[in-house]
Design a protein around this motif. Structure first.
Motif, short mmCIF file in Angstrom:
data_model
loop_
_atom_site.label_atom_id
_atom_site.label_comp_id
_atom_site.label_asym_id
_atom_site.label_seq_id
_atom_site.Cartn_x
_atom_site.Cartn_y
_atom_site.Cartn_z
N SER A 139 -1.98 4.24 2.29
CA SER A 139 -2.38 5.52 1.71
C SER A 139 -2.20 5.56 0.19
O SER A 139 -2.68 6.46 -0.48
N GLU A 140 -1.51 4.58 -0.34
CA GLU A 140 -1.22 4.58 -1.77
C GLU A 140 -1.93 3.38 -2.41
O GLU A 140 -1.70 2.27 -2.03
N GLU A 141 -2.77 3.64 -3.38
CA GLU A 141 -3.59 2.56 -3.94
C GLU A 141 -2.89 1.80 -5.07
O GLU A 141 -3.28 0.72 -5.43
N LYS A 142 -1.82 2.36 -5.62
CA LYS A 142 -1.20 1.65 -6.75
C LYS A 142 -0.13 0.66 -6.34
O LYS A 142 0.16 0.51 -5.16
N HIS A 143 0.44 -0.02 -7.31
CA HIS A 143 1.52 -0.96 -7.04
C HIS A 143 2.77 -0.20 -6.63
O HIS A 143 3.17 0.73 -7.30
N ASP B 212 11.17 0.62 -2.54
CA ASP B 212 11.78 1.96 -2.58
C ASP B 212 10.72 3.06 -2.63
O ASP B 212 10.88 4.10 -1.99
N ASP B 213 9.66 2.84 -3.41
CA ASP B 213 8.56 3.82 -3.45
C ASP B 213 8.02 4.03 -2.04
O ASP B 213 7.75 5.15 -1.62
N LEU C 173 -1.81 -8.54 4.59
CA LEU C 173 -2.25 -7.17 4.31
C LEU C 173 -1.69 -6.70 2.98
O LEU C 173 -2.25 -5.83 2.32
N ALA C 174 -0.58 -7.29 2.59
CA ALA C 174 0.06 -6.92 1.34
C ALA C 174 0.37 -8.18 0.56
O ALA C 174 0.53 -9.25 1.15
N SER C 175 0.44 -8.06 -0.75
CA SER C 175 0.99 -9.18 -1.48
C SER C 175 2.08 -8.71 -2.42
O SER C 175 2.09 -7.58 -2.89
N GLU C 176 3.00 -9.65 -2.64
CA GLU C 176 4.14 -9.39 -3.49
C GLU C 176 3.74 -9.76 -4.91
O GLU C 176 3.23 -10.84 -5.13
N ILE C 177 3.96 -8.86 -5.85
CA ILE C 177 3.66 -9.21 -7.23
C ILE C 177 4.87 -8.89 -8.10
O ILE C 177 5.71 -8.07 -7.72
N TYR C 178 4.94 -9.53 -9.24
CA TYR C 178 6.09 -9.33 -10.13
C TYR C 178 5.64 -8.63 -11.38
O TYR C 178 4.76 -9.12 -12.09
N LEU C 179 6.22 -7.47 -11.64
CA LEU C 179 5.85 -6.74 -12.85
C LEU C 179 6.98 -6.84 -13.87
O LEU C 179 7.73 -7.79 -13.85
N LYS C 180 7.07 -5.86 -14.76
CA LYS C 180 8.04 -5.94 -15.84
C LYS C 180 9.45 -6.21 -15.31
O LYS C 180 9.85 -5.66 -14.31
N ASN D 5 10.56 -8.69 -13.85
CA ASN D 5 10.50 -9.33 -12.53
C ASN D 5 10.71 -8.35 -11.38
O ASN D 5 11.16 -8.74 -10.31
N ARG D 6 10.38 -7.08 -11.61
CA ARG D 6 10.48 -6.10 -10.55
C ARG D 6 9.43 -6.44 -9.49
O ARG D 6 8.26 -6.67 -9.83
N VAL D 7 9.85 -6.52 -8.26
CA VAL D 7 8.91 -6.87 -7.19
C VAL D 7 8.15 -5.62 -6.74
O VAL D 7 8.75 -4.60 -6.44
N CYS D 8 6.84 -5.71 -6.75
CA CYS D 8 6.01 -4.63 -6.26
C CYS D 8 5.08 -5.18 -5.18
O CYS D 8 4.94 -6.39 -5.03
N TYR D 9 4.48 -4.26 -4.48
CA TYR D 9 3.55 -4.67 -3.42
C TYR D 9 2.22 -3.98 -3.64
O TYR D 9 2.16 -2.87 -4.16
N GLU D 10 1.17 -4.66 -3.28
CA GLU D 10 -0.15 -4.03 -3.35
C GLU D 10 -0.97 -4.47 -2.16
O GLU D 10 -0.63 -5.42 -1.46
N HIS D 11 -2.08 -3.75 -1.94
CA HIS D 11 -2.96 -4.07 -0.82
C HIS D 11 -3.62 -5.42 -1.03
O HIS D 11 -3.98 -5.76 -2.15
#
Ligand code: ZN
Ligand code: ZN
Length: 147
Positions: free
Chosen positions: A34-38, A42-43, A72-79, A81-87
């Motif tokens: 339901s959420e399109e962003k990274h 915790d989010d 279905l999801a991939s793990e990405i590293y942002l600022k 090295n914070r781990v985020c997930y996206e579709h």
């Protein structure tokens, strides 16, 4: 949206792994979609909690890992090295360019990398389902500010 396709993909992945398709796992998948962003784990947990406070933190974490396993999801590293997930399902491969200063993240497609990946797959008879490329630096705005 009913996310029928994604639920089917998840369901057959769980079956292959000998895991149960539970209501909680499906709720987490739906909240994620339901959420399109990274999103950080915790989010996602906060999103899930609003709908069903009975779902625990650990379940959300574990389910996220399963979503990655199911492609279905991939793990990405942002600022930082914070781990985020996206579709991932039904989304085109793209890279993330991150400013180490302000965290600005640009999504970009680099066709040369896609063709390189195809070439490598062909050479080695591999089918890659994931690869990671880290692009971090200073964005235009921060570059100007620090001059
Ligand atoms: Zn910046
Ligand atoms: Zn992205």
């Amino acid at each position: 949206m009913d996310y029928k396709e994604e639920i089917k993909v998840f369901s057959s992945f769980l079956k292959r792994r000998g895991l149960k398709h539970t209501d909680q796992r499906e709720e987490i998948l739906k909240a994620f979609l339901s959420e399109e962003k990274h999103l950080t784990a915790d989010d996602l947990y906060l999103l899930v909690m609003k709908k069903n406070p009975a779902i625990g933190h650990a379940t959300v974490y574990r389910t996220l890992k399963l979503l990655c396993g199911a492609n279905l999801a991939s793990e990405i590293y942002l600022k930082d090295n914070r781990v985020c997930y996206e579709h991932k399902y039904g989304h085109r491969a793209h890279e993330h360019m991150v400013c180490v200063h302000c965290g600005k993240t640009i999504e970009l497609r680099i066709p040369e990398i896609e063709s390189l990946v195809k070439k490598v797959e062909k050479e080695h008879g591999f089918k890659l389902n994931d690869y990671a490329l880290k692009l971090s630096g200073i964005c235009a705005k921060c570059g100007k500010d620090t001059k």
